[in-house]
Design an enzyme around this catalytic site. Structure first.
Site, short mmCIF file in Angstrom:
data_model
loop_
_atom_site.label_atom_id
_atom_site.label_comp_id
_atom_site.label_asym_id
_atom_site.label_seq_id
_atom_site.Cartn_x
_atom_site.Cartn_y
_atom_site.Cartn_z
N ASN A 124 4.65 26.34 62.08
CA ASN A 124 3.65 26.61 61.04
C ASN A 124 2.56 25.55 61.22
OD1 ASN A 124 2.16 26.95 58.74
ND2 ASN A 124 3.92 26.95 57.34
N LYS A 173 4.53 22.09 60.85
CA LYS A 173 5.92 22.11 60.39
C LYS A 173 6.71 22.93 61.40
CE LYS A 173 4.63 22.18 55.54
NZ LYS A 173 4.19 23.17 54.58
N ARG A 231 3.72 31.23 62.39
CA ARG A 231 3.13 31.77 61.18
C ARG A 231 1.62 31.89 61.41
NH1 ARG A 231 1.50 28.78 55.70
NH2 ARG A 231 1.02 30.64 54.50
N HIS A 236 1.15 35.22 51.63
CA HIS A 236 2.55 34.90 51.32
C HIS A 236 3.46 36.10 51.63
CE1 HIS A 236 1.23 31.86 47.96
NE2 HIS A 236 1.45 31.21 49.10
N ASN A 259 2.60 25.67 45.31
CA ASN A 259 1.30 25.07 45.03
C ASN A 259 0.24 26.18 45.09
OD1 ASN A 259 -0.24 22.87 44.33
ND2 ASN A 259 -0.77 22.43 46.46
N GLY A 260 0.33 27.02 46.14
CA GLY A 260 -0.35 28.32 46.12
C GLY A 260 0.58 29.29 45.40
N ARG A 291 -6.21 25.94 42.90
CA ARG A 291 -7.13 27.09 42.94
C ARG A 291 -7.20 27.76 41.58
NH1 ARG A 291 -3.88 29.29 47.62
NH2 ARG A 291 -4.47 27.95 49.36
N ASN A 334 12.41 26.10 40.63
CA ASN A 334 12.86 24.87 39.97
C ASN A 334 12.47 24.70 38.52
OD1 ASN A 334 14.10 23.45 42.28
ND2 ASN A 334 12.06 23.68 43.14
N GLU A 351 10.78 31.26 54.36
CA GLU A 351 9.80 31.89 55.25
C GLU A 351 10.13 31.63 56.72
OE1 GLU A 351 6.93 30.12 52.40
OE2 GLU A 351 5.59 31.69 53.12
P1 ADP Z 1 3.62 25.11 48.91
O1 ADP Z 1 4.55 25.65 49.97
O2 ADP Z 1 2.71 26.13 48.31
O3 ADP Z 1 2.95 23.82 49.23
P2 ADP Z 1 6.04 24.75 47.32
O4 ADP Z 1 6.60 26.13 47.25
O5 ADP Z 1 6.78 23.72 48.08
O6 ADP Z 1 4.51 24.76 47.67
O7 ADP Z 1 5.88 24.24 45.80
C1 ADP Z 1 5.37 22.98 45.52
C2 ADP Z 1 5.26 22.83 44.02
O8 ADP Z 1 6.52 23.08 43.39
C3 ADP Z 1 4.92 21.42 43.57
O9 ADP Z 1 3.53 21.23 43.54
C4 ADP Z 1 5.50 21.35 42.16
O10 ADP Z 1 4.53 21.79 41.24
C5 ADP Z 1 6.60 22.38 42.18
N1 ADP Z 1 7.96 21.80 42.08
C6 ADP Z 1 8.72 21.30 43.06
N2 ADP Z 1 9.90 20.86 42.57
C7 ADP Z 1 9.87 21.11 41.24
C8 ADP Z 1 10.77 20.88 40.16
N3 ADP Z 1 11.96 20.32 40.34
N4 ADP Z 1 10.39 21.27 38.92
C9 ADP Z 1 9.19 21.85 38.71
N5 ADP Z 1 8.29 22.08 39.68
C10 ADP Z 1 8.62 21.71 40.94
#
Ligand code: ADP
Length: 406
Positions: free
Chosen positions: A10, A17, A92, A181, A212-213, A242, A335, A385
């Site tokens: 990725n 990654k 990816r 996604h 985050n997205g 965003r 989470n 993914e």
């Molecule tokens: P991306 O792949 O889009 O960068 P992820 O799917 O890894 O993002 O999600 C990252 C986000 O998940 C973090 O910015 C945070 O807001 C949230 N996050 C991660 N762990 C926790 C948790 N234990 N509780 C609440 N939110 C969490």
């Protein structure tokens, strides 16, 4: 067909990654990350399945150096890229436009088409291309497979995929809703069906990928019929940085009245909006901590995030007509119990409810969090993914290998 390993890459603009998977048993042989490529303080983190994680900081000026550093680490574990066990490399690729509806073995024509799509994916496709070209140079003999984030969404009907703007103008510039996604939405909708003990063809699922997205999708019988991201990943839900949906006239207003340039507004909406723009934090853990401590700005940011999410759940309920499950996935979805609870609060009339006890339990695997008698299942389904990219890559090279034999 020779080996059973697939390397998944990725490649972002400043990071790569990677995961090496063994498709005989789905085992992860190594995972790693090279960060801050071309910047100061580059960093590599490599974690083999059978050993201690290793980290180093040094100079990684470009993707070529990044992949060579990754290859050297894999070599140290006896998992080098020259191993005959390596069957293919799966990449990816964020934007596949309308042409790529399936994973595709990369050749010059495929590279040219990914390049042609750069205007609609200026941040992602150039980095994805660099990753593919660099990997090709390292192992020219090996199949390189592109797995597109947009592919799963190419089944959307025109009624969902078209914006209501002048058709000729839209088509001239390839302006339409593509969605992103997709690898995650495909994987999670299938895993949700599995969790329910039913075939994907028989199940309608609303998938909420909240990282985050963030994006939502409506999946009918295994096929995507609508998704919240559009021409770019900016549309739809409130995200970490965003804005998601806004009135497009906000942009003209900021140009004419705010004196901002197109690039400045692009940065504002993509990098300085969403949760971070609303309250200064984009990590849901920190936002919840602030909400619990009575912080009003964090409270408002959380409410706006949930309000938008609820609107999409309602919209996709109507699009699908019958919903069998709502699945939460990615960092926030997997989470954050408060987000799941708040998103479905008050939707009992739609057969949607969360069991407080089940929702509070933390766990690694896919699980149901709805009450036993709920009309609609609510699930937490960890996305994967990389596994999906590896599985699609492996299936494709096996298929083409078999075809060559016949
Ligand atoms: P991306 O792949 O889009 O960068 P992820 O799917 O890894 O993002 O999600 C990252 C986000 O998940 C973090 O910015 C945070 O807001 C949230 N996050 C991660 N762990 C926790 C948790 N234990 N509780 C609440 N939110 C969490």
């Amino acid at each position: 067909m020779s080996g059973s390993r697939v390397l998944v890459l990725n490649s972002g603009s400043s990071s790569v990654k990677y995961q090496l998977l063994d498709m005989r048993d789905g085992g992860r042989l190594a995972v790693g990350l090279v960060e801050r490529i071309g910047e100061s303080g580059s960093r590599l983190k490599h974690s083999p399945a059978d050993g201690e994680s290793r980290e180093w900081n040094g100079s990684v000026p470009d993707h070529d150096s990044a992949l060579k550093a990754m290859a050297a680490e894999l070599d140290r574990d006896g998992l080098g890229l020259d191993s005959p066990e390596l069957a293919a490399i799966g990449h990816r690729v964020v934007h596949g436009g309308l042409r790529f509806t399936e994973p595709t073995v990369v050749d010059d024509a495929v590279l040219a088409e990914i390049e042609r799509l750069i205007p609609v994916a200026p941040l992602h496709n150039p980095a994805n291309l660099t990753g593919i070209r660099t990997a090709q140079a390292l192992r020219p003999d090996l199949p390189q497979v592109a797995v597109f984030d947009t592919a799963f969404h190419t089944t959307m009907p025109e009624s969902a995929a078209r914006y209501a703007i002048d058709v000729e103008t839209a088509d001239a510039h390839r302006v339409r809703r593509y969605g992103f996604h997709g690898t995650s939405h495909a994987y999670v909708s299938r895993e949700t069906a599995k969790l329910l003990g039913r075939a994907p063809e028989d199940v309608n699922v609303i998938v909420l990928h909240l990282g985050n997205g963030a994006s939502a999708s409506a999946v009918r019988g295994g096929r995507c019929v609508d998704t919240s991201m559009g021409l770019t990943p900016l549309e739809g839900l409130v995200m970490g940085t965003r804005s998601g949906d806004t009135d497009p006239a906000v942009i003209f207003h900021l140009m004419r009245v705010g004196g901002m340039s197109a690039d400045e507004i692009d940065t504002l909406l993509n990098k300085r909006s969403g949760l971070i723009g609303l309250c200064g934090d984009n990590d849901m853990r920190e936002i919840r901590r602030r909400v619990d401590a009575g912080d009003e700005r964090a409270g408002l940011a959380f409410d706006i995030y949930i309000h938008r999410l609820k609107k999409y759940i309602g919209a996709y309920y109507a699009v699908l007509g019958r919903v069998d499950a709502v699945a939460f996935t990615a960092g926030v979805g997997e989470n954050s119990a408060p987000v799941r609870e708040a998103a479905l609060a008050g939707l009992e009339g739609l057969g949607l409810a969360v069991d407080g006890g089940l929702n509070a339990v933390r766990g690694d695997g896919a699980r149901l969090i709805s009450p036993a008698d709920a009309r609609v299942a609510v699930a937490v389904v960890p996305t994967d993914e990389e596994m999906e990219i590896a599985a699609q890559t492996y299936a494709l090279v096996n298929d083409s290998g078999n075809q060559n034999l016949t």
